[in-house]
Design a protein around this motif. Structure first.
Motif, PDB file in Angstrom:
ATOM      1  N   LEU A  58      27.746 -58.018  40.416  1.00 32.34           N
ATOM      2  CA  LEU A  58      27.534 -59.396  40.868  1.00 32.34           C
ATOM      3  C   LEU A  58      26.081 -59.657  41.260  1.00 32.34           C
ATOM      4  N   PHE A  59      25.279 -58.604  41.346  1.00 31.93           N
ATOM      5  CA  PHE A  59      23.887 -58.717  41.749  1.00 31.93           C
ATOM      6  C   PHE A  59      22.983 -58.898  40.532  1.00 31.93           C
ATOM      7  N   THR A  60      21.796 -59.471  40.786  1.00 31.79           N
ATOM      8  CA  THR A  60      20.770 -59.477  39.754  1.00 31.79           C
ATOM      9  C   THR A  60      20.351 -58.030  39.509  1.00 31.79           C
ATOM     10  N   GLU A  61      19.640 -57.791  38.441  1.00 29.55           N
ATOM     11  CA  GLU A  61      19.199 -56.436  38.115  1.00 29.55           C
ATOM     12  C   GLU A  61      18.399 -55.819  39.264  1.00 29.55           C
ATOM     13  N   ASP A  62      17.591 -56.644  39.955  1.00 27.87           N
ATOM     14  CA  ASP A  62      16.776 -56.147  41.062  1.00 27.87           C
ATOM     15  C   ASP A  62      17.287 -56.667  42.413  1.00 27.87           C
ATOM     16  N   GLY A  63      18.572 -57.007  42.478  1.00 31.18           N
ATOM     17  CA  GLY A  63      19.162 -57.525  43.708  1.00 31.18           C
ATOM     18  C   GLY A  63      19.136 -56.497  44.830  1.00 31.18           C
ATOM     19  N   GLU A  64      19.344 -56.996  46.035  1.00 28.28           N
ATOM     20  CA  GLU A  64      19.237 -56.148  47.216  1.00 28.28           C
ATOM     21  C   GLU A  64      20.446 -56.339  48.116  1.00 28.28           C
ATOM     22  N   SER A  65      20.933 -55.231  48.654  1.00 26.85           N
ATOM     23  CA  SER A  65      22.045 -55.249  49.596  1.00 26.85           C
ATOM     24  C   SER A  65      21.601 -54.534  50.869  1.00 26.85           C
ATOM     25  N   ILE A  66      21.808 -55.229  52.007  1.00 24.42           N
ATOM     26  CA  ILE A  66      21.517 -54.623  53.307  1.00 24.42           C
ATOM     27  C   ILE A  66      22.843 -54.521  54.046  1.00 24.42           C
ATOM     28  N   GLY A  67      23.268 -53.295  54.295  1.00 23.41           N
ATOM     29  CA  GLY A  67      24.578 -53.035  54.871  1.00 23.41           C
ATOM     30  C   GLY A  67      24.633 -53.262  56.363  1.00 23.41           C
ATOM     31  N   PHE A  68      25.836 -53.212  56.884  1.00 23.99           N
ATOM     32  CA  PHE A  68      26.122 -53.400  58.306  1.00 23.99           C
ATOM     33  C   PHE A  68      25.336 -52.422  59.167  1.00 23.99           C
ATOM     34  N   ASP A  69      25.107 -51.232  58.631  1.00 19.78           N
ATOM     35  CA  ASP A  69      24.387 -50.190  59.374  1.00 19.78           C
ATOM     36  C   ASP A  69      22.877 -50.233  59.128  1.00 19.78           C
ATOM     37  N   GLY A  70      22.420 -51.221  58.378  1.00 21.53           N
ATOM     38  CA  GLY A  70      20.999 -51.346  58.080  1.00 21.53           C
ATOM     39  C   GLY A  70      20.581 -50.656  56.799  1.00 21.53           C
ATOM     40  N   SER A  71      21.518 -49.970  56.132  1.00 27.62           N
ATOM     41  CA  SER A  71      21.167 -49.302  54.878  1.00 27.62           C
ATOM     42  C   SER A  71      20.745 -50.342  53.849  1.00 27.62           C
ATOM     43  N   GLN A  72      19.775 -49.976  53.036  1.00 30.10           N
ATOM     44  CA  GLN A  72      19.204 -50.898  52.064  1.00 30.10           C
ATOM     45  C   GLN A  72      19.308 -50.283  50.680  1.00 30.10           C
ATOM     46  N   SER A  73      19.853 -51.057  49.743  1.00 28.08           N
ATOM     47  CA  SER A  73      19.944 -50.626  48.352  1.00 28.08           C
ATOM     48  C   SER A  73      19.304 -51.716  47.504  1.00 28.08           C
ATOM     49  N   ILE A  74      18.395 -51.315  46.639  1.00 30.15           N
ATOM     50  CA  ILE A  74      17.693 -52.277  45.794  1.00 30.15           C
ATOM     51  C   ILE A  74      17.960 -51.939  44.339  1.00 30.15           C
ATOM     52  N   GLY A  75      18.459 -52.906  43.616  1.00 31.70           N
ATOM     53  CA  GLY A  75      18.781 -52.735  42.201  1.00 31.70           C
ATOM     54  C   GLY A  75      20.266 -52.489  42.023  1.00 31.70           C
ATOM     55  N   ARG A  76      20.778 -53.045  40.955  1.00 28.97           N
ATOM     56  CA  ARG A  76      22.215 -52.975  40.675  1.00 28.97           C
ATOM     57  C   ARG A  76      22.731 -51.532  40.671  1.00 28.97           C
ATOM     58  N   GLU A  77      21.992 -50.624  40.052  1.00 25.96           N
ATOM     59  CA  GLU A  77      22.463 -49.235  39.956  1.00 25.96           C
ATOM     60  C   GLU A  77      22.392 -48.520  41.301  1.00 25.96           C
ATOM     61  N   GLU A  78      21.370 -48.822  42.104  1.00 23.16           N
ATOM     62  CA  GLU A  78      21.286 -48.203  43.436  1.00 23.16           C
ATOM     63  C   GLU A  78      22.409 -48.733  44.339  1.00 23.16           C
ATOM     64  N   ILE A  79      22.723 -50.009  44.202  1.00 22.46           N
ATOM     65  CA  ILE A  79      23.834 -50.576  44.967  1.00 22.46           C
ATOM     66  C   ILE A  79      25.129 -49.868  44.592  1.00 22.46           C
ATOM     67  N   PHE A  80      25.350 -49.686  43.295  1.00 21.37           N
ATOM     68  CA  PHE A  80      26.539 -48.957  42.836  1.00 21.37           C
ATOM     69  C   PHE A  80      26.542 -47.528  43.390  1.00 21.37           C
ATOM     70  N   SER A  81      25.410 -46.843  43.301  1.00 20.42           N
ATOM     71  CA  SER A  81      25.320 -45.449  43.762  1.00 20.42           C
ATOM     72  C   SER A  81      25.544 -45.327  45.263  1.00 20.42           C
ATOM     73  N   HIS A  82      25.194 -46.358  46.008  1.00 20.07           N
ATOM     74  CA  HIS A  82      25.423 -46.350  47.453  1.00 20.07           C
ATOM     75  C   HIS A  82      26.901 -46.590  47.774  1.00 20.07           C
ATOM     76  N   LEU A  83      27.510 -47.550  47.079  1.00 20.25           N
ATOM     77  CA  LEU A  83      28.893 -47.936  47.384  1.00 20.25           C
ATOM     78  C   LEU A  83      29.939 -46.970  46.842  1.00 20.25           C
ATOM     79  N   ASN A  84      29.711 -46.425  45.672  1.00 24.82           N
ATOM     80  CA  ASN A  84      30.742 -45.624  45.016  1.00 24.82           C
ATOM     81  C   ASN A  84      31.232 -44.454  45.871  1.00 24.82           C
ATOM     82  N   PRO A  85      30.349 -43.647  46.485  1.00 26.74           N
ATOM     83  CA  PRO A  85      30.851 -42.547  47.326  1.00 26.74           C
ATOM     84  C   PRO A  85      31.611 -43.044  48.560  1.00 26.74           C
TER      85      PRO A  85
END
Length: 155
Positions: free
Chosen positions: A34-61
């Motif tokens: 759902l994110f742009t290729e270079d989208g950014e997600s900042i989690g409840f704990d302050g974790s930051q993931s930039i880019g669709r693949e990094e967001i996936f790699s953060h969430l999947n585990p």
């Protein structure tokens, strides 16, 4: 709000609903797509993931190793900066596994910036900010009650 803005607002809100549905279904790929290729997600704990693949790699585990709580939310506003950039603000609560009530300790404000590219809205930024309201517990209770009303109406 004119008809075009009303339709765009519904489209933006639909992306947000898809984001929460993917979380609630523990679908890391569905969320990250759902994110742009270079989208950014900042989690409840302050974790930051930039880019669709990094967001996936953060969430999947997280989804592979934990049964996550379910989001319940209420959109508070959608604002357009132009026809291709929107800001969505929402409040959200979480219902822990094996519970049917919101845990007020993890209430949050969701802020999303969405961009429209090739007729499709994508998330550029998703920020999940704790709503602790230090020193004003009545605001925590007010938010929790507002979210409980949403939870009751969805059953």
């Amino acid at each position: 709000m004119n008809n075009r803005e009303s339709n765009a607002s519904k489209e933006v809100q639909a992306v947000y609903e898809q984001l929460l549905e993917a979380w609630n279904n523990q679908d890391a790929r569905g969320m990250s797509d759902l994110f742009t290729e270079d989208g950014e997600s900042i989690g409840f704990d302050g974790s930051q993931s930039i880019g669709r693949e990094e967001i996936f790699s953060h969430l999947n585990p997280i989804f592979e190793h934990h049964q996550t709580a379910q989001f319940v939310s209420k959109v508070k506003s959608v604002k357009f900066f132009n026809s291709d950039i929107a800001l969505l603000r929402a409040i959200a609560g979480m219902v822990p596994p094996q519970s049917n009530d919101i845990n007020p300790q993890v209430n949050t404000h969701h802020t999303l910036i969405l961009v429209k590219k090739e007729e499709t809205w994508r998330i550029q930024l998703f920020q999940n900010t704790p709503a602790q309201f230090h020193g004003t517990p009545e605001l925590v209770e007010q938010m929790t009650e507002e979210l409980r009303a949403v939870l009751r109406s969805s059953k």
